[in-house]
Design an enzyme around this catalytic site. Structure first.
Site, PDB file in Angstrom:
ATOM      1  N   TRP A 350       0.827  -1.211   0.000  1.00  0.00           N
ATOM      2  CA  TRP A 350       0.000   0.000   0.000  1.00  0.00           C
ATOM      3  C   TRP A 350       0.862   1.262   0.000  1.00  0.00           C
ATOM      4  CZ3 TRP A 350      -2.157   2.577   4.927  1.00  0.00           C
ATOM      5  CH2 TRP A 350      -1.211   2.519   5.972  1.00  0.00           C
ATOM      6  N   ASP A 351       2.154   1.077   0.313  1.00  0.00           N
ATOM      7  CA  ASP A 351       3.112   2.194   0.308  1.00  0.00           C
ATOM      8  C   ASP A 351       2.984   3.019  -0.969  1.00  0.00           C
ATOM      9  OD1 ASP A 351       3.862  -0.023   1.916  1.00  0.00           O
ATOM     10  OD2 ASP A 351       5.906   0.721   2.104  1.00  0.00           O
ATOM     11  N   GLU A 492       0.202  -3.079  12.444  1.00  0.00           N
ATOM     12  CA  GLU A 492       0.364  -4.543  12.371  1.00  0.00           C
ATOM     13  C   GLU A 492       0.684  -5.183  13.719  1.00  0.00           C
ATOM     14  OE1 GLU A 492       3.196  -4.682   9.216  1.00  0.00           O
ATOM     15  OE2 GLU A 492       1.654  -4.617   7.666  1.00  0.00           O
ATOM     16  N   LYS A 605       2.281  -0.056  16.279  1.00  0.00           N
ATOM     17  CA  LYS A 605       3.506  -0.045  15.478  1.00  0.00           C
ATOM     18  C   LYS A 605       3.566   1.259  14.692  1.00  0.00           C
ATOM     19  CE  LYS A 605       5.629  -2.870  11.807  1.00  0.00           C
ATOM     20  NZ  LYS A 605       5.342  -4.005  10.895  1.00  0.00           N
ATOM     21  N   GLN A 606       2.444   1.647  14.171  1.00  0.00           N
ATOM     22  CA  GLN A 606       2.413   2.857  13.360  1.00  0.00           C
ATOM     23  C   GLN A 606       1.031   3.489  13.434  1.00  0.00           C
ATOM     24  OE1 GLN A 606       3.218   1.684   9.354  1.00  0.00           O
ATOM     25  NE2 GLN A 606       1.247   0.767   9.032  1.00  0.00           N
TER      26      GLN A 606
END
Lengths: 764, 764
Positions: A350-351, A492, A605-606
């Site tokens: 998806w980056d 994640e 995580k993000q």
């Protein structure tokens, strides 16, 4: 010691000392390329801990059933073994003075030089130059200068093609034809094992002593998987020996040589070698540098005044954004490590849509269109994945490689610290938001560029097809609502969650957009409506979307205005995260807790809901954004390179400029910074897109909102001026921002542009 | 500098200095093994130019269609990365004193020790010990002692299993299951790609500080193809940290674990690890050393007095003759490099029958029988090769691997210096003498051992089946004779020759022997005759043999008594060969002439008709041998490691003792000598058999001639005494030779032995 920023004003990233234990960093961040070839900057002389890498975009191969398809590490042509008066040249032997390695990101040239004294005392000055041509996609050129300082030297060179390279032990190639032509030109054919892509690697040397070209008399070595030439030259004290090596790679996957047989490719490569020989290194370097100027620096100039490092950082991002993008071929996309290493196997995530696409859309729409065509061309894989999971429509793979490969996420990674078994990677099964991310990319691309041709050929279909997937994906809950259970969101660290806010809202957006386009097509483009209705049964799908959008559960903010990331997050326990917030290396928490345990802790995580605010920024009120920011920012470890830039842009939006700048600096140092080690497996492609987003979206204030262009700039204290260009619906706009002023000029000027600057509507 | 022979009296081969550019020699000549496992002696710390290798006999795999089957390089378990006070231990860094590496060939233990001062000045004394157990075929044990000399040290160890090993770039294994058991035992499963052989690799560490076993707390690393544990230990000045590592390999090809599933092998390996842990290095070393004493040194003692180096050389040969032989399994044979390297891919050649078999027949008949059973078991491959070439019977492959692989000679090798193309290797197609060499081995084995059981089960059939091939191979010539056209003889510098003397005479011998056995079976063993007649149609075959033997063209000596090597050799031109006779590296002539040109010159790679004289020594008169010797010896470059020992033995027979001794010394130094480089790809297995042949056949004078034992010893001037044992028809004879005396004793004494000693018939 290590990375050296003393020449960034000259667009040069330096390394001022050599550490044989820490080679991966410069190999990756100083890598060369052109979107077709990616070449890690491993040195000419070899070292134990080196990771040599040469990757050709899109040449995926699957080693065996136990592994997923990956971008194979092609034969190496850059290594050169040099023996000086009988002693092997190596920086681990003897003494080295005046060492520098310099990557000139403006010209794409890598240079390395030193004064080396051999263990027995022979002194030579060496300079190594190298480019991957941006003008000739298939070409690598090298130049080595060896000056005998104070005694005569005998130089023995062994150099050729080494086909023993593997991807961490997996050999993707069959050994093939090896040839010496005219005792001069070396050629090696390899073929990938499963995908049967032929690689024709060809190289030739030119030796000059004091400007005189020497006749080549090679000793030849042909062994399994390698072919080398050996040359011996004597130089007197004070003389300079120059070795130039010209290499090329052609593959049977290349569009520009489509239809040629291997024999024809071999012939073409021979011709190329002769042409390169006659041009010489300097001419090749020159034409490639010109191409960089025209294609990159003139096309999308950005200038930050007030902080040289920030200015360099955004150019460094642009440098890598050019290296990584296969602008020449729509059948391939950007890998998570670009073409700079084996990490993530060359796969696309998806980056591309969320972190990289904005740069290309706003600066190079033709290339952006290629990236979006890729998603259309890879629909066969998305259909296969949906069918395999008993869903309908297009379910895009979390990791994506060749067009019809479908899902290529590896099944296991790392180790569970409790059981000693490898951890199962769930992303390939249940990280499903990728499908709406793809749809979102299509929409962004088409609105910002106004490329209706793309939409008619590919875009409408992609948005419909992905919406069909979502309608089939929803689950009826006991509450009468539809839910999306058992997923992984962008964060994640949380597996098997229900009603992940990001996933649900984006799925909802996807189906809404499909309904909107359904009406549009039916009313304004009946032919396209007919075609797609025949293919996708839109009328039937519309009913499903309508019901789904009405019934889909969308998480709502708590009383404290915090949007719940999923149905469990806010009820998990809090622990003291300061140890991990302060960590130097990412992922520290996974060494103390296994994933099951992490799932029970309020830790991310993000950015997860924050990315949602970033993408769909107009649907959440400011107080929800603010409260959620405060809740999640405190619990986010930024263990993903994607996280920091999102936080920076959102901090800008919320007026938290100091925090925004802090996050930007951190994002900018992910690869550029002095930490040795984190870039070993390759650069962090998305983080370079993120750096550009921080600058142009964040401080530059550019956003497409509901189809309209908005520019709300706000410079950090450290900057005095920011200028950049963006292309909006075909019109190139030059934006200049200082502390108190914003100026926008339409450089193209062939169409009127409406936009909002700092809240005021303008027309250019 | 380099090889050091100062401790050969203690059975120890030493290296007294370390050169990171020249690692291959000691890796190969100091390799460890037991016939099941072969482990190159690459060091614990890794170097750029190392070639790590772990081979399990018989586990052949074919990487892909472009390659032939080869013995795969299994996962490495011997590497250990040591960091001392933050500095990586490597002999290329800092300074090293008191360096030695010692292979004790009596006990099979490798030891390496040094005093190392790190670049920053930390001083540690290190000793590395290692065995491959001769008692437990699956086991490798290592011990490392690290003594902090004058300051406290922090030692970081990273050690585990590395599955990234390849055979010169070809990856034979699928990545498989990786596990940490109890955070202590590391296990890795690999499976060969095509042959589907599972390897279960297991390793475990034990750490002791000053005699106290430390609790293990590993940091674990699982990546693609590797699994590692990390340990950190602090030691005070003067303290010694001991690291022991016990590793095992089980494969699904192993007879001793036949029928077990992978899961059962994993379970068994876990149990093994626990047992090894509890035994410890010293006990494992001790029991293995005992096994060496019993199984090798007591079984086949040889003693040369008068020259310590020669005495060591023959023991060194015996050491490697044990390492290379898969005495545990008749389904495999000896590779041309034993199990000590990738060279010749683990394949078996005529080397076994002509150069190696005599040692095993005379010293270890059980093992010799296994080698001969292998040829019977690999008949399916020989039949397939005959059929493929439209011949009948058993046509043995020039290179042989797994039983039904058939011919596995690679098709191309090296480069043609004129055309720049790889040279085609013709041996696999037309080097056909291997078939009669196999028959000759059968005959030798059966006559010397008297093993009638072998003959009845396998031997008669092999000799008949190979003779059937020869009868079908002959070509009718215009001269009314039968010819063998278009072959390569033992002298591989001559391709596509007709009537190669070696080939024709040996084919003739093969068919003669078959006819002789036909009569014998018919008369004395009618049941076996019936069985074989049913299978091979012997009656019909007999007619063909009879006619073939009558009509087969057998080259006859010239007027000068020179036996022509083939129909062209003697008419080719002579050139000055002195440059190549004096060469340090073999094959020099191929750098000046291509094979087509070499074919036009009177030059030989190795003894050709001389090998014939050696095998069939009783059919040629002395004057032919002498004249031929003089003609060919002058033109032989000994570019094959097989050549020297043949020359030495023949020189003995002709009374040319000085020349015999010179050739013996040269043969003995092929691997043992000081030249660094020539053993990189592995030891020269046949040359070790050749060394034994020089000693026992040559100077010891032992020969089986026409079914009878003959001993005509003749010591070189340098020796005062030679003693050895041989087993003749089950009776072990001890022979002692001095300058003037020969004594032979029957140590077994259960049967009468007739023999001829120096021309006199005796009965023991």
């Amino acid at each position: 010691m290590g990375m050296d920023y003393s020449r960034i004003e000259d667009w040069i990233l330096r390394e001022d000392s050599f550490d044989p234990e820490k080679l991966g960093k410069c190999e990756a961040v100083m890598s060369l390329g052109n979107g077709y070839l990616g070449l890690r900057s491993a040195t000419e002389e070899r070292y134990l801990n080196e990771t040599r890498g040469l990757f050709v975009a899109g040449t995926f191969n699957k080693f065996d059933e136990n592994e997923v398809t990956e971008l194979p590490n092609a034969a190496d042509m850059t290594a050169m073994s040099l023996t000086i008066n009988g002693e092997k040249f190596s920086l681990t032997e003897g003494t080295t003075e005046d060492y520098t390695r310099e990557l000139n990101i403006r010209t794409g040239e890598l240079k390395r030089s030193m004064l080396w004294t051999s263990p027995k005392g022979t002194k030579v000055r060496l300079a190594f130059y190298r480019i991957v041509s941006l003008k000739r996609l298939h070409v690598i050129a090298q130049r080595v200068e060896i000056t005998a300082v104070d005694s005569d030297v005998k130089v023995e060179l062994k150099s050729g093609i080494n086909g023993k390279m593997t991807n961490t032990g997996s050999q993707h190639f069959s050994d093939g034809d090896k040839r010496f032509y005219d005792k001069r030109i070396i050629q090696f054919v390899q073929t990938t094992g499963q995908s049967k892509i032929d690689f024709v690697d060809t190289t030739v040397h030119k030796l000059e002593l004091e400007g005189n070209v020497l006749p080549l008399e090679a000793e030849v070595y042909i062994e399994k998987r390698e072919i080398f030439a050996g040359y011996t030259v004597e130089a007197e004290a004070g003389q300079t020996l120059v070795i130039e090596k010209y290499s090329s790679v052609y593959t049977s996957r290349d569009l520009d040589v489509e239809g040629k047989t291997v024999a024809q490719l071999q012939e073409l490569a021979l011709e190329t070698s002769k042409e390169l020989e006659s041009l010489g290194y300097e001419a090749l370097r020159e034409e490639s540098a010109r191409q960089w100027e025209e294609e990159v620096w003139n096309l999308a100039p950005i200038q930050i005044e007030g902080n040289g490092m920030d200015n360099f950082a955004v150019h460094f991002a642009q440098y890598h954004l050019r290296l990584m993008v296969p602008a020449h071929d729509a059948r391939m996309n950007i890998g998570a490590k670009g073409l700079s290493g084996e990490g993530y196997k060359g796969h696309t995530f998806w980056d591309t849509e969320v972190f990289l696409l904005p740069y290309y859309i706003f600066t190079d729409p033709k290339t952006a269109r290629k990236l979006e065509e890729y998603r259309y061309l890879s629909l066969p894989g998305a259909h296969a994945k949906a069918e395999h999971n008993n869903y309908k429509g297009a379910m895009f793979p979390w990791e994506s490689a060749w067009l019809d490969d479908g899902e290529v996420t590896p099944e296991y990674m790392d180790v569970d610290i409790l059981t000693g078994k490898p951890n199962k990677v769930w992303s390939g099964f249940i990280e499903q938001h990728i499908t709406s991310d793809v749809a979102f990319g299509v929409w962004q691309y088409s609105v910002i560029t106004g490329d209706e041709d793309y939409m008619e050929r590919y875009g409408y279909e992609l948005i419909m097809d992905t919406a069909i997937f979502w309608a089939s994906r929803l689950e009826q809950g006991g509450d009468g609502k539809l839910h999306i259970n058992d997923v992984v969101g962008p964060d994640e660290y949380r597996e098997h969650v229900n009603d992940n806010a990001f996933t649900n809202y984006m799925a909802h957006w996807n189906m809404q957009k499909a309904m909107e386009y359904y009406h549009l097509l039916k009313e304004e483009k009946p032919e396209i409506y007919e075609r797609l209705n025949g293919k996708l049964h839109l009328d039937e799908a519309y009913g499903a979307w309508k019901e789904a959008c009405e019934k889909l559960y969308l998480p709502t903010p708590t009383e404290e205005n915090v949007l719940p990331q999923d149905d469990r997050y806010l009820s998990c326990r809090d622990i003291d995260l300061s140890k991990y917030k302060a960590q130097e290396h990412v992922g520290g928490i996974t060494r103390d807790y296994n994933l099951e345990q992490i799932n029970q802790i309020q830790v991310s995580k993000q950015a997860d809901v924050l990315v949602l605010f970033f993408l769909l920024e107009d649907i959440f009120p400011q107080e929800v954004k603010k409260a959620s920011w405060e809740h999640y920012e405190a619990r986010t470890l930024h263990d993903s390179s994607l996280s920091l830039s999102t936080h920076s842009v959102l901090a800008c939006d919320m007026g938290e400029k100091a925090m925004a700048y802090d996050r930007f600096r951190k994002a900018a140092t992910i690869d550029l910074g002095p930490f040795m080690g984190s870039s070993n497996a390759g650069i962090h492609a998305a983080s370079f897109g993120g750096v550009w987003e921080c600058v142009v979206y964040g401080f530059g204030g550019v956003r497409m909102l509901g189809g309209n262009l908005r520019i709300n700039p706000s410079l950090p204290d450290e900057w005095t001026k920011l200028s950049y260009t963006i292309i909006w619906k075909g019109q190139k706009l030059a934006v200049e921002v200082t502390k108190g002023t914003v100026s926008v000029k339409n450089l193209t000027g062939t169409k009127q542009v409406e936009l909002e600057v700092n809240g005021e509507k303008c027309v250019l």
